[in-house]
Design a protein around this motif. Structure first.
Motif, PDB file in Angstrom:
ATOM      1  N   PHE A 167       5.501 -68.169  36.027  1.00  0.00           N
ATOM      2  CA  PHE A 167       5.102 -69.112  37.092  1.00  0.00           C
ATOM      3  C   PHE A 167       6.280 -68.798  38.274  1.00  0.00           C
ATOM      4  O   PHE A 167       7.190 -68.363  37.710  1.00  0.00           O
ATOM      5  CB  PHE A 167       5.240 -70.611  36.546  1.00  0.00           C
ATOM      6  CG  PHE A 167       4.357 -70.955  35.598  1.00  0.00           C
ATOM      7  CD1 PHE A 167       3.117 -71.523  35.770  1.00  0.00           C
ATOM      8  CD2 PHE A 167       4.724 -70.795  34.214  1.00  0.00           C
ATOM      9  CE1 PHE A 167       2.130 -71.684  34.868  1.00  0.00           C
ATOM     10  CE2 PHE A 167       3.552 -71.185  33.258  1.00  0.00           C
ATOM     11  CZ  PHE A 167       2.445 -71.511  33.572  1.00  0.00           C
ATOM     12  N   LYS A 168       5.947 -69.434  39.361  1.00  0.00           N
ATOM     13  CA  LYS A 168       6.941 -69.385  40.428  1.00  0.00           C
ATOM     14  C   LYS A 168       7.268 -70.993  40.532  1.00  0.00           C
ATOM     15  O   LYS A 168       6.338 -71.679  40.816  1.00  0.00           O
ATOM     16  CB  LYS A 168       6.386 -68.796  41.694  1.00  0.00           C
ATOM     17  CG  LYS A 168       6.550 -67.542  41.663  1.00  0.00           C
ATOM     18  CD  LYS A 168       6.271 -66.667  42.973  1.00  0.00           C
ATOM     19  CE  LYS A 168       6.252 -65.155  43.081  1.00  0.00           C
ATOM     20  NZ  LYS A 168       7.691 -64.746  42.638  1.00  0.00           N
ATOM     21  N   LEU A 176       5.230 -75.978  40.736  1.00  0.00           N
ATOM     22  CA  LEU A 176       5.094 -74.674  40.134  1.00  0.00           C
ATOM     23  C   LEU A 176       3.565 -74.101  40.396  1.00  0.00           C
ATOM     24  O   LEU A 176       2.704 -74.525  40.675  1.00  0.00           O
ATOM     25  CB  LEU A 176       4.888 -75.017  38.540  1.00  0.00           C
ATOM     26  CG  LEU A 176       5.829 -75.488  37.901  1.00  0.00           C
ATOM     27  CD1 LEU A 176       5.649 -75.705  36.261  1.00  0.00           C
ATOM     28  CD2 LEU A 176       6.871 -74.085  37.660  1.00  0.00           C
ATOM     29  N   GLY A 207       1.010 -71.031  39.671  1.00  0.00           N
ATOM     30  CA  GLY A 207       0.596 -70.297  38.727  1.00  0.00           C
ATOM     31  C   GLY A 207      -0.533 -70.965  37.990  1.00  0.00           C
ATOM     32  O   GLY A 207      -1.227 -71.995  38.619  1.00  0.00           O
TER      33      GLY A 207
END
Length: 860
Positions: free
Chosen positions: A440-441, A400, A402
């Motif tokens: 988030f990415k 993740l 972020g």
């Protein structure tokens, strides 16, 4: 004559023979155990310190000549002793060691300077426990098969102690008996495998056992000592064929790519014999699952593909590989089997891809409440990630990107395909009040490919609010000031509490409580504190209030703050004199003081300034504006000066004094002051006048002094009367009739007694006699309101046996204490004290006051 000639030479010859026959000296033989003599059967412990006196040679010469002693040793031996030639004292000069030399040969001699006598002696060296046991045949190393039965003998250790007796006996034991599988025989030193213990080559290939040999102890240099020695026995465990082969590096995975050529190596399986000490030869074979597409080298374990990948009908092959031990005799022994997975993969031409419920997707959204439990799974997200490549090309990592530490993703490494799970890591960071949306990415990136294909997907989390915050005041305490004349319902201060929650949870309700909150109210919504409608504030009564306010949300979460309210003083009181009309007496050179008080609570409202607004007849005064002290002007220094500036030569002034406070607006009050002016000479003329002048301003003071004087006089009178009454009561006792009253022998002493009583009575009564300026000779010393003092009771009649003729009559003493002879009632002579003492005192004081008033009027 002839006999005489031969006799002389014979005697000379005899003397010559006797002179030549000198006997040799010799040693005394004192026997065994003696410490002096010829050292016969002498023994010496081997631990005797060097320098010790061990023996004394003792001998004599028959002729009594002096003798000397000597000791010598064989040239090849050590010189162990030395001797004092004169006294024969033998001293040890070398250390003894019984184990190296258990007896010492020496030659001792005695000489008288003519003859020398030598003897050979043997000195025995006795044993001391000075040797420690010593292990023989070290090092001890033994090979023991791992299947040796428990209780079997393994090795015998042997230790030798050169000492004799108990010091030379040796026993054996193990240094650490709790952490070993072995035991040793105490006397023989045989090392055995303990009962119930087994050896395992695969767990421990060698054991190190410490054996201790200890002697029986003995004396050394006067003390009991015990010596010991240790040795380490190394027990090497020999492997026995009791373990099956073991595959290393399991599980096995192999990959065949679409461009792999037939005959290429896919992977290698490796197995070892479980009996590593004496391993057997291993043979590999494929049992099933290959479908003829794979083969294995029976010696090396290499698996290779036999067909082109295009001819392979399955994507995954599960092969079962067997390894077999071959004994030294060539017969099969133990076997083992392992599963090998081979995946057929193509070239790396697909990046990882995220899928939702409806297919590929690069954005995922979720709504959730803030502060979920730690470790909770975000079940609303249905995310799958897949890489269509095969083998290593389909291996990628997930992470993740972020804000860190809030969520974590599982799994972190994926092969081909996985269901993505996002787990809460930090619940406190998921706060609606800090961030309403978390973004988030989700990143997937290949691991072992040169291309490093990757893909991303956005994860958007909409947070929903919960009641997780407590209303907090903007300050821990509030300070307010309000004028004391503020009307009821006036605003005092506004308190503010903030609840970051939204909706009904963020609404704050205020309340007030505490001992100082009776006069105040608070608006439940705005937090404005105001006074009660009926409240009347007074800074002079209570200048400060403090109480608490509470901010509370709908679920009862609350916080407190303290409020301090200070009433600002307002100039709402006039200065007040003690009396609006006052009279004071001023002595020249001394001020008089007038004082007013202001009931306001604070300065300058309660500070008073004084001034004279009007004076009659003439202003001859100055006043201190701060203290209220009034002085005559400096030019007025005598009463004559005052008389000269007034038309009526007055000494009485009337002043109007104003007391004015310093508040805004300012209030003032006036008082009339009458001042009588006098000087010290006038006061000194009469103490009573001075007293009356001093108490003119305070009449109650004079009344109090007079009342005190009268109380003291009355108390003294009561005491005197009581004492006299009791004395007379004793003298008036009724006596028996047999009492005889004797006449006085002559009237002369009676006359003296009467005169003495008259003198005493006159002197005592004179203290209470009124002194009139013009005495009236016709008065009988009795006022109209007074009565005669009570007559004394008549004495009892005298007995007839002793009649009294011509003697004066005596009265019994009265309660007043005066004893006087009875006078004829018709006598016109005035009495010295005809009124009671209390009436006399009051009259005297009244006269003094009248006289002083007359004097005072003359002064004015």
């Amino acid at each position: 004559m002839r006999r005489g000639r031969w006799a002389a030479p014979a005697l000379e010859l005899l003397f010559l023979c006797l002179a030549q026959a000198n006997f040799a000296p010799y040693f005394f033989d004192n026997g065994v155990g003696s410490t002096n003599g010829n050292m016969a059967l002498f023994s010496l412990p081997e631990d005797t310190p060097v320098g010790s006196h061990v023996y004394t040679l003792n001998g004599t010469d028959p002729e009594g000549d002096p003798v000397s002693y000597h000791i010598s040793f064989d040239p090849s031996a050590r010189s162990v002793f030395s001797v004092d030639p004169n006294f024969g004292n033998i001293t040890l000069i070398e250390e003894l060691d019984r184990e190296r030399e258990d007896e010492i040969e020496a030659i001792i001699s005695i000489s008288d300077s003519l003859n020398l006598v030598a003897e050979k002696v043997v000195i025995l060296v006795t044993d001391a426990n000075d040797e420690a046991p010593r292990f023989t045949e070290e090092p001890y190393v033994v090979q023991v098969p791992e299947d040796t039965p428990a209780g079997s003998s393994i090795l015998k250790v042997h230790a030798v102690d050169k000492d004799t007796g108990s010091g030379g006996s040796v026993t054996y034991f193990l240094q650490n008996t709790h952490a070993t599988k072995f035991a040793v025989d105490r006397h023989s030193g045989v090392l055995r495998l303990q009962a119930g213990a087994t050896l395992d080559y695969e767990k421990a290939r060698a054991h190190f056992v410490t054996v201790v040999a200890k002697d029986g102890g003995g004396r050394l240099r006067g003390a009991d000592v015990v010596f010991s020695a240790t040795t380490t026995v190394t027990v090497n465990v020999e492997d026995v064929q009791d373990m099956a082969p073991v595959f290393m590096g399991t599980p096995y995975y192999g990959y065949v790519y679409e461009d792999t050529l037939p005959g290429s190596e896919v992977l290698t399986v490796v197995a070892i014999d479980g009996d590593r000490g004496r391993p057997n030869r291993l043979v590999y074979s494929l049992v099933n699952g290959s479908d003829g597409a794979f083969e294995i080298n029976e010696t090396s374990g290499v698996i290779f593909v036999t067909q082109s990948p295009a001819q392979l009908r399955r994507e995954v092959y599960k092969l079962h590989v067997q390894v077999t031990e071959v004994s030294l005799a060539g017969s099969p022994a133990a076997q083992a089997m392992v599963s090998v997975t081979i995946r057929i993969v193509d070239l790396n031409n697909h990046p990882p891809t995220f899928y939702g419920e409806n297919g590929p997707q690069n954005r995922f959204e979720l709504s959730m409440y803030e502060h979920p439990p730690q470790g909770e799974i975000l079940r609303g997200l249905k995310i799958t990630v897949n890489d269509s490549d095969q083998g290593a090309n389909a291996k990628f990592n997930l992470r993740l990107v972020g804000p860190g530490g809030i969520f974590r993703v599982v799994p972190q490494t994926v092969l081909n395909e996985a269901q993505v799970t996002i787990i809460v890591e930090n619940s406190a960071a998921i706060d609606f009040e800090k961030s309403k949306v978390l973004t988030f990415k989700l990143l997937a990136i290949e691991v072992n490919t040169p291309e490093k294909f990757s893909s991303t997907a956005d994860v958007v989390i909409q947070l929903l609010d919960t009641n997780d915050n407590v209303p907090k005041f903007t300050s821990h305490y509030y300070i307010a000031r309000i004028p004391e004349n503020a009307p009821g319902g006036s605003n005092v201060v506004a308190v503010t509490a903030v609840d970051p929650d939204t909706g009904p949870w963020g609404e704050v309700k205020y309340s007030i409580y505490g001992s100082g909150a009776d006069l105040f109210l608070i608006h439940p919504s705005t937090g404005i504190i105001y006074t009660q409608p009926w409240a009347s504030l007074d800074a002079e009564a209570t200048a400060r209030y403090n109480f608490y306010v509470k901010a509370e949300d709908m679920e009862g979460r609350s916080s407190l703050a303290e409020v301090f309210v200070t009433l600002l003083d307002v100039n709402d009181h006039y200065p007040q004199f003690g009396e609006n009309f006052q009279e004071k007496t001023m002595v020249l050179g001394t001020p008089v003081k007038i004082e007013a008080t202001d009931q306001d609570a604070e300065e300058p409202n309660n500070l008073v300034d004084y001034s004279i607004t009007h004076v009659e007849p003439v202003n001859v005064f100055d006043i201190d504006a701060h203290t209220g002290e009034i002085w005559l002007k400096n030019s007025i220094r005598s009463l004559d000066a005052l008389h000269n500036i007034t038309p009526n030569r007055d000494c009485t002034w009337s002043l109007e004094v104003q007391a004015k406070d310093r508040g805004s607006p300012s209030f003032s009050t006036t008082a009339l002051l009458k001042i009588d002016i006098t000087d010290t000479e006038t006061l000194s003329r009469s103490p009573m006048a001075a007293f009356l002048m001093q108490t003119k301003d305070n009449p109650m003071k004079a009344v109090g002094v007079l009342a005190g004087i009268m109380a003291v006089i009355v108390a003294i009178t009561v005491l005197i009367s009581t004492a006299t009454f009791w004395r007379n009561k004793k003298s008036n006792k009724v006596l028996p009739v047999r009492r005889v009253l004797r006449k006085r022998p002559s009237p002369a002493p009676r006359s003296v007694r009467i005169e003495w009583l008259k003198f005493r009575r006159t002197k005592t009564a004179a203290k209470f006699a009124l002194k009139e300026d013009a005495p009236n000779e016709n008065c009988n010393n009795n006022s109209l309101g007074s009565s005669l003092p009570p007559e004394a009771p008549a004495p009892p009649p005298p007995p007839s046996m002793a009649p009294s003729t011509g003697a004066a009559h005596w009265t019994v003493p009265t309660v007043s204490g005066s004893l006087t002879p009875q006078q004829p009632r018709q006598s016109p002579k005035p009495q010295a004290a005809g009124s009671p003492s209390q009436s006399a005192l009051v009259s005297e004081l009244r006269q003094k006051f009248e006289k002083k008033n007359i004097d005072k009027k003359t002064y004015f």
